[in-house]
Design a protein around this motif. Structure first.
Motif, PDB file in Angstrom:
ATOM      1  N   GLY A  11      -7.816   3.184   1.946  1.00  0.00           N
ATOM      2  CA  GLY A  11      -7.160   3.873   3.040  1.00  0.00           C
ATOM      3  C   GLY A  11      -8.093   4.532   4.028  1.00  0.00           C
ATOM      4  O   GLY A  11      -7.655   5.164   4.985  1.00  0.00           O
ATOM      5  N   ILE A  29       0.844  -1.199   0.000  1.00  0.00           N
ATOM      6  CA  ILE A  29       0.000   0.000   0.000  1.00  0.00           C
ATOM      7  C   ILE A  29       0.879   1.249   0.000  1.00  0.00           C
ATOM      8  O   ILE A  29       0.587   2.222  -0.699  1.00  0.00           O
ATOM      9  CB  ILE A  29      -0.975  -0.029   1.190  1.00  0.00           C
ATOM     10  N   TYR A  45      -8.841  -1.412  -1.435  1.00  0.00           N
ATOM     11  CA  TYR A  45      -8.445  -0.718  -0.217  1.00  0.00           C
ATOM     12  C   TYR A  45      -8.239   0.744  -0.587  1.00  0.00           C
ATOM     13  O   TYR A  45      -7.438   1.064  -1.470  1.00  0.00           O
ATOM     14  CB  TYR A  45      -7.148  -1.311   0.351  1.00  0.00           C
ATOM     15  N   THR A  66      -3.064   4.627  -2.766  1.00  0.00           N
ATOM     16  CA  THR A  66      -4.448   4.150  -2.776  1.00  0.00           C
ATOM     17  C   THR A  66      -5.231   4.882  -3.853  1.00  0.00           C
ATOM     18  O   THR A  66      -4.860   6.004  -4.218  1.00  0.00           O
ATOM     19  CB  THR A  66      -5.118   4.370  -1.402  1.00  0.00           C
TER      20      THR A  66
END
Length: 141
Positions: A140, A93, A138, A98
């Motif tokens: 964040g 990540i 995802y 993101t």
């Protein structure tokens, strides 16, 4: 545990992890059809990071950077539950930014649970019967 980019010298050990993990966890596939060189084919054009402790590779993650996509995340079965997967996911990540996406086979309930506990959202289930997978995102948040 440390995370670093994989080098070609690491590939023999990473291939073993990939094969051992899939043979143990991918009960929906024929284990005899899997081999060590699947790793090379399955990670073409991807950036690979590994996590190691005491010079022992515990797992790896492969990223397709242009699409902010996590393709593979595997931890050696003997190292499962020790935090290696979580560290690799956090590192990915950080590298990709993101939002990040990945796909997880629908029958892989342990992996789905792993991702969802870490804030990943299952967006859509795709694929043909017997080859279904979830797209997870995802962002964040």
């Amino acid at each position: 545990m440390i995370i670093r980019e994989a080098k070609m010298a690491d590939y023999p050990q990473i291939r073993e992890i990939y094969l051992a993990s899939r043979r143990q966890s991918f009960h929906w596939l024929n284990a005899e059809d899997m081999n060590l060189h699947d790793f090379d084919h399955d990670t073409l054009e991807e950036q690979i990071f590994l996590v190691e402790e005491s010079n022992q590779i515990l797992g790896f993650i492969s990223l397709y950077v242009p699409d902010r996509f996590i393709h593979l995340l595997f931890v050696h079965p003997e190292a499962a539950g020790q935090g290696a997967g979580d560290l690799l996911l956090k590192h990915a990540i950080k590298v990709l930014g993101t939002p990040v996406t990945l796909k997880c086979v629908s029958d892989n309930h342990n992996a789905l649970s792993f991702y969802q506990k870490r804030g990943w959202k299952a967006v859509v289930e795709e694929g043909e019967q017997g080859e279904r997978y979830w797209v997870l995102v995802y962002d964040g948040m």
